[in-house]
Design a protein around this motif. Sequence first.
Motif, PDB file in Angstrom:
ATOM      1  N   ARG A   1       0.842  -1.197   0.000  1.00  0.00           N
ATOM      2  CA  ARG A   1       0.000   0.000   0.000  1.00  0.00           C
ATOM      3  C   ARG A   1       0.881   1.253   0.000  1.00  0.00           C
ATOM      4  N   HIS A   2       1.263   1.661  -1.162  1.00  0.00           N
ATOM      5  CA  HIS A   2       2.199   2.773  -1.358  1.00  0.00           C
ATOM      6  C   HIS A   2       1.548   3.765  -2.327  1.00  0.00           C
ATOM      7  N   SER A   3       1.979   5.005  -2.282  1.00  0.00           N
ATOM      8  CA  SER A   3       1.392   6.018  -3.162  1.00  0.00           C
ATOM      9  C   SER A   3       1.589   5.665  -4.647  1.00  0.00           C
ATOM     10  N   ASP A   4       2.693   5.000  -4.989  1.00  0.00           N
ATOM     11  CA  ASP A   4       2.880   4.582  -6.384  1.00  0.00           C
ATOM     12  C   ASP A   4       1.861   3.507  -6.774  1.00  0.00           C
ATOM     13  N   THR A   5       1.545   2.630  -5.848  1.00  0.00           N
ATOM     14  CA  THR A   5       0.526   1.614  -6.098  1.00  0.00           C
ATOM     15  C   THR A   5      -0.822   2.292  -6.316  1.00  0.00           C
ATOM     16  N   ALA A   6      -1.118   3.280  -5.495  1.00  0.00           N
ATOM     17  CA  ALA A   6      -2.373   4.030  -5.647  1.00  0.00           C
ATOM     18  C   ALA A   6      -2.435   4.698  -7.016  1.00  0.00           C
ATOM     19  N   GLN A   7      -1.315   5.250  -7.467  1.00  0.00           N
ATOM     20  CA  GLN A   7      -1.295   5.914  -8.772  1.00  0.00           C
ATOM     21  C   GLN A   7      -1.568   4.918  -9.896  1.00  0.00           C
ATOM     22  N   THR A   8      -1.045   3.716  -9.760  1.00  0.00           N
ATOM     23  CA  THR A   8      -1.308   2.699 -10.784  1.00  0.00           C
ATOM     24  C   THR A   8      -2.779   2.300 -10.773  1.00  0.00           C
ATOM     25  N   TYR A   9      -3.373   2.162  -9.588  1.00  0.00           N
ATOM     26  CA  TYR A   9      -4.816   1.906  -9.528  1.00  0.00           C
ATOM     27  C   TYR A   9      -5.591   3.022 -10.234  1.00  0.00           C
ATOM     28  N   MET A  10      -5.166   4.269 -10.042  1.00  0.00           N
ATOM     29  CA  MET A  10      -5.838   5.397 -10.702  1.00  0.00           C
ATOM     30  C   MET A  10      -5.709   5.282 -12.223  1.00  0.00           C
ATOM     31  N   SER A  11      -4.524   4.924 -12.689  1.00  0.00           N
ATOM     32  CA  SER A  11      -4.312   4.786 -14.129  1.00  0.00           C
ATOM     33  C   SER A  11      -5.189   3.676 -14.712  1.00  0.00           C
ATOM     34  N   ILE A  12      -5.280   2.563 -14.005  1.00  0.00           N
ATOM     35  CA  ILE A  12      -6.135   1.463 -14.457  1.00  0.00           C
ATOM     36  C   ILE A  12      -7.595   1.921 -14.461  1.00  0.00           C
ATOM     37  N   GLY A  13      -7.988   2.658 -13.431  1.00  0.00           N
ATOM     38  CA  GLY A  13      -9.347   3.188 -13.382  1.00  0.00           C
ATOM     39  C   GLY A  13      -9.649   4.087 -14.571  1.00  0.00           C
ATOM     40  N   SER A  14      -8.675   4.890 -14.960  1.00  0.00           N
ATOM     41  CA  SER A  14      -8.867   5.772 -16.120  1.00  0.00           C
ATOM     42  C   SER A  14      -9.067   4.975 -17.408  1.00  0.00           C
ATOM     43  N   VAL A  15      -8.317   3.895 -17.558  1.00  0.00           N
ATOM     44  CA  VAL A  15      -8.488   3.039 -18.739  1.00  0.00           C
ATOM     45  C   VAL A  15      -9.900   2.461 -18.751  1.00  0.00           C
ATOM     46  N   PHE A  16     -10.326   1.919 -17.626  1.00  0.00           N
ATOM     47  CA  PHE A  16     -11.680   1.356 -17.566  1.00  0.00           C
ATOM     48  C   PHE A  16     -12.740   2.423 -17.831  1.00  0.00           C
ATOM     49  N   GLU A  17     -12.528   3.604 -17.312  1.00  0.00           N
ATOM     50  CA  GLU A  17     -13.484   4.689 -17.528  1.00  0.00           C
ATOM     51  C   GLU A  17     -13.606   5.017 -19.019  1.00  0.00           C
ATOM     52  N   GLU A  18     -12.487   5.069 -19.715  1.00  0.00           N
ATOM     53  CA  GLU A  18     -12.509   5.347 -21.157  1.00  0.00           C
ATOM     54  C   GLU A  18     -13.182   4.222 -21.943  1.00  0.00           C
ATOM     55  N   GLN A  19     -13.182   3.023 -21.384  1.00  0.00           N
ATOM     56  CA  GLN A  19     -13.827   1.878 -22.027  1.00  0.00           C
ATOM     57  C   GLN A  19     -15.287   1.719 -21.576  1.00  0.00           C
ATOM     58  N   TYR A  20     -15.775   2.692 -20.833  1.00  0.00           N
ATOM     59  CA  TYR A  20     -17.142   2.688 -20.299  1.00  0.00           C
ATOM     60  C   TYR A  20     -17.400   1.508 -19.367  1.00  0.00           C
ATOM     61  N   LYS A  21     -16.372   1.058 -18.697  1.00  0.00           N
ATOM     62  CA  LYS A  21     -16.484  -0.010 -17.694  1.00  0.00           C
ATOM     63  C   LYS A  21     -16.488   0.672 -16.332  1.00  0.00           C
ATOM     64  N   ASP A  22     -17.602   1.353 -16.062  1.00  0.00           N
ATOM     65  CA  ASP A  22     -17.675   2.231 -14.899  1.00  0.00           C
ATOM     66  C   ASP A  22     -17.525   1.509 -13.565  1.00  0.00           C
ATOM     67  N   GLU A  23     -18.090   0.325 -13.446  1.00  0.00           N
ATOM     68  CA  GLU A  23     -17.971  -0.400 -12.175  1.00  0.00           C
ATOM     69  C   GLU A  23     -16.521  -0.792 -11.904  1.00  0.00           C
ATOM     70  N   ARG A  24     -15.824  -1.233 -12.938  1.00  0.00           N
ATOM     71  CA  ARG A  24     -14.405  -1.599 -12.771  1.00  0.00           C
ATOM     72  C   ARG A  24     -13.573  -0.354 -12.457  1.00  0.00           C
ATOM     73  N   ALA A  25     -13.897   0.755 -13.136  1.00  0.00           N
ATOM     74  CA  ALA A  25     -13.181   2.010 -12.889  1.00  0.00           C
ATOM     75  C   ALA A  25     -13.381   2.444 -11.437  1.00  0.00           C
ATOM     76  N   GLU A  26     -14.615   2.396 -10.978  1.00  0.00           N
ATOM     77  CA  GLU A  26     -14.905   2.794  -9.592  1.00  0.00           C
ATOM     78  C   GLU A  26     -14.154   1.915  -8.600  1.00  0.00           C
ATOM     79  N   GLU A  27     -14.078   0.632  -8.875  1.00  0.00           N
ATOM     80  CA  GLU A  27     -13.347  -0.292  -7.997  1.00  0.00           C
ATOM     81  C   GLU A  27     -11.873   0.114  -7.888  1.00  0.00           C
ATOM     82  N   MET A  28     -11.269   0.456  -9.015  1.00  0.00           N
ATOM     83  CA  MET A  28      -9.855   0.862  -9.009  1.00  0.00           C
ATOM     84  C   MET A  28      -9.669   2.192  -8.282  1.00  0.00           C
ATOM     85  N   TYR A  29     -10.573   3.138  -8.525  1.00  0.00           N
ATOM     86  CA  TYR A  29     -10.490   4.431  -7.848  1.00  0.00           C
ATOM     87  C   TYR A  29     -10.648   4.266  -6.335  1.00  0.00           C
TER      88      TYR A  29
END
Length: 134
Positions: free
Chosen positions: A88-116
């Motif tokens: 649980r590190h800030s870099d790990t959090a940033q990667t979760y945010m990046s993955i969330g952004s990818v899911f958001e662009e793919q309209y996979k809102d539930e997956r994006a929310e989970e990552m965020y």
Amino acid sequence: INEGGSFDPAEEFLSKAKAFYGKGDLKNAKETLQTALKIQTKELDKDNPAIADTLDSIGIVLFDERNYIEALEKHNRALAIRLEKMGRHSDTAQTYMSIGSVFEEQYKDERAEEMYRKALAIKFGELSTIIRKQ
């Protein structure tokens, strides 16, 4: 030149990639990052956090190119390393945010929310630690 005073070819490529990215030259940024990654995978352990940093950077460039499938693959590889080596590190959090952004662009809102939410949980954990120390 790295912190120890020796020449680090991967660092040179990473610096160049940052300059290309800053100018909006995604093609050269990606190629330069891929060269840095090749050097790192030869010189470092496969689960070194520096490799995760480079994978994440490639994922960001791929995201900007709208290549979401490859971006997700790079971010997921970075996440696996970060979870194993950093937890649980800030870099790990940033990667979760990046993955969330990818899911958001793919309209996979539930997956994006989970990552965020995972990213925020890490960030809130860091904040509560700081508050407790005051």
